[in-house]
Design an enzyme around this catalytic site. Structure first.
Site, PDB file in Angstrom:
ATOM      1  N   CYS A  13      -1.615  -1.443 -10.293  1.00 15.26           N
ATOM      2  CA  CYS A  13      -2.069  -0.336  -9.782  1.00 15.26           C
ATOM      3  C   CYS A  13      -2.847   0.392 -10.748  1.00 15.26           C
ATOM      4  O   CYS A  13      -1.755   0.726 -11.759  1.00 15.26           O
ATOM      5  CB  CYS A  13      -0.900   0.411  -9.016  1.00 15.26           C
ATOM      6  SG  CYS A  13      -1.222   2.054  -8.522  1.00 15.26           S
ATOM      7  N   ALA A  46      -5.306  -5.284   3.024  1.00 11.28           N
ATOM      8  CA  ALA A  46      -5.231  -4.000   2.714  1.00 11.28           C
ATOM      9  C   ALA A  46      -5.878  -3.061   3.437  1.00 11.28           C
ATOM     10  O   ALA A  46      -5.284  -2.436   4.333  1.00 11.28           O
ATOM     11  CB  ALA A  46      -5.303  -3.655   1.037  1.00 11.28           C
ATOM     12  N   MET A 100       0.802  -1.166  -0.010  1.00  9.80           N
ATOM     13  CA  MET A 100      -0.063   0.044  -0.125  1.00  9.80           C
ATOM     14  C   MET A 100       0.776   1.317  -0.041  1.00  9.80           C
ATOM     15  O   MET A 100       1.829   1.273   0.667  1.00  9.80           O
ATOM     16  CB  MET A 100      -0.911   0.033   1.147  1.00  9.80           C
ATOM     17  CG  MET A 100      -2.085  -1.268   1.329  1.00  9.80           C
ATOM     18  SD  MET A 100      -2.897  -1.057   2.743  1.00  9.80           S
ATOM     19  CE  MET A 100      -1.984  -1.539   4.102  1.00  9.80           C
TER      20      MET A 100
END
Length: 453
Positions: free
Chosen positions: A144, A276, A48
């Site tokens: 991403c 996450a 993250m």
């Protein structure tokens, strides 16, 4: 790995609660052997941005995470970095113009996967070799969807250029993989493609590159975290990876250790599950329910602050992370949001500040704030001086205009007098001349002519 490794004392399990398969019946005393955290598969911290920095990784490990992924670090930013060891904290900094990346090999190396943002095989290999001694694996980010990653051909952009992605992974396997002196397992994190068939075809191709791990985030690139995860492709992906000998991890909407075990068992995943969002708000989500489950936010924030100060975590990152852990409606959240130093954070939380004072008052953010305040003060002084000069200029200008007006009025009066005098003299002379002329004319009047001036 045991829970003792993370310094968490196993709490008592209520007698009326169902006992896990691998725990003896009855209560567990504080002196009893710790229960293995893994039941059906590993539970790991997802990569993250910002939230996955060193302090969060160490806290997640303390609460039972089996492996921790670091935040995406761009390969080109590492090339040219200086590796600086800090004997006081045990940390290693990779520094160029500023801090690019920080690790703590003594506390996390055996469980730490370095995630890389890359768009080319050569820079990927160069960056991997730089950090190889401080990590236990290299992961390529190809999921991403953020513009800062995709605009340069990294992240989810690689899903639109599969040959490039395969070449990057192959280069890493051949140059820093398990069969090389670096002996690093290479992994990749992807997102769902438009169809299950496309996703399975991609996974099959990726497994042929020689990678050791693969993570599937169960959302397509355009999907946001608030949207439900799509798990239709999970079972097939897990099967492909198992047959290829690749450890498979699932990511997306995993809420904690127990939820992770449920998903791992349901889809027969030979690897584990990533957490996450839940870990961002409470890193103690790695504690199984039979060991007490997630801890209250104040306890977690206290543990986080102690770790952050011990590794001299940058104040900006520490503040960002604890604001994610403290409930937004709590009054202390407002106080923390205004803090600029560790001392102010600790004061708000009622903690003793052990962060070095010279660093706390000399952080880049504090320096910028101080410089900005000094600049504003200087601007105010300069503004006041300009206003004073402008007022003086206007006053002098008004005075000068007044003098000029007086001089002009005086000059006009003199001009009028001179003109009047010249006019009278001229008129008088003209009359006298006319009178003399008239008297000389034959039959002219004998009476003198008078002119009114």
């Amino acid at each position: 790995m045991t829970m003792t490794d993370h310094a968490i004392a196993p709490p008592v399990v209520p007698p009326n609660e169902p006992q896990p398969d691998n725990i003896p019946a009855g209560n567990i005393s504080a002196d009893a052997p710790a229960v293995p955290a893994t039941k059906y598969g590993k539970v790991v911290l997802a990569p993250m941005v910002r939230s996955g920095q060193l302090a969060t990784r160490l806290l997640s490990l303390k609460y039972g995470a089996d492996i921790v992924w670091g935040p995406e670090t761009i390969d080109k930013s590492l090339i040219g970095c200086e590796r600086v060891e800090n004997p006081k904290t045990g940390c290693v900094d990779y520094v160029r113009t500023g801090l690019i990346f920080r690790a703590c090999p003594s506390r996390e190396k055996s469980k730490f996967i370095f995630q890389m943002g890359t768009a080319a095989p050569d820079t990927a290999v160069a960056a991997a070799k730089i950090v190889a001694q401080d990590v236990s694996g290299i992961d390529v980010n190809s999921g991403c969807p953020k513009p800062f990653s995709t605009h340069a051909g990294m992240g989810a952009a690689l899903l639109k250029d599969i040959p490039r992605l395969l070449s990057i992974l192959t280069a890493l396997v051949e140059n820093v993989g398990l069969s090389t002196p670096y002996a690093l397992p290479i992994s990749v994190k992807i997102r769902l493609l438009p169809t299950i068939e496309e996703t399975h075809a991609l996974v099959t191709s990726l497994c042929k590159t020689g990678i050791s791990k693969l993570t599937l985030h169960c959302r397509t690139p355009p999907m946001r975290p608030r949207e439900p995860a799509i798990r239709d492709a999970l079972a097939g992906t897990a099967k492909i990876c198992k047959e290829a000998g690749v450890e498979f991890f699932v990511n997306g909407e995993i809420k904690g250790w127990d939820d992770a075990q449920r998903v791992i068992k349901e889809y027969d995943i030979d690897g584990g599950a990533m957490i996450a969002v839940a870990a961002e708000s409470n890193p103690s989500c790695f504690v199984p329910n039979h060991l007490g489950g997630p801890k209250p936010w104040r306890e977690v924030v206290t543990e986080y602050m102690l770790i952050a100060m011990s590794v001299e975590n940058p104040i900006s990152n520490t503040k960002f992370c604890i604001l994610n852990m403290v409930p937004g409606k709590n009054e202390i959240h407002k106080v923390l949001s205004r803090a600029k130093t560790y001392r102010e954070l600790c004061e708000a939380l009622g903690l003793e500040c052990t962060y070095p004072e010279d660093l706390d008052l000399g952080t880049l953010k504090t320096q910028r704030v101080k410089a900005q305040e000094e600049k504003q003060a200087q601007l105010q002084v300069e503004r006041a001086e300009r206003q004073k000069k402008l007022a003086d200029f206007k006053r002098k200008k008004t005075e000068a205009e007044g003098e000029e007006k007086k001089e002009e009025e005086g000059s006009n009066k003199r001009v009028k007098v001179d003109v009047g005098e010249r006019s009278n003299a001229t008129t008088g002379a003209a009359v006298a001349e006319l009178a003399a002329t008239d008297m000389l004319l034959p039959g002219g009047a004998a009476e003198p002519i008078q002119a009114v001036v």
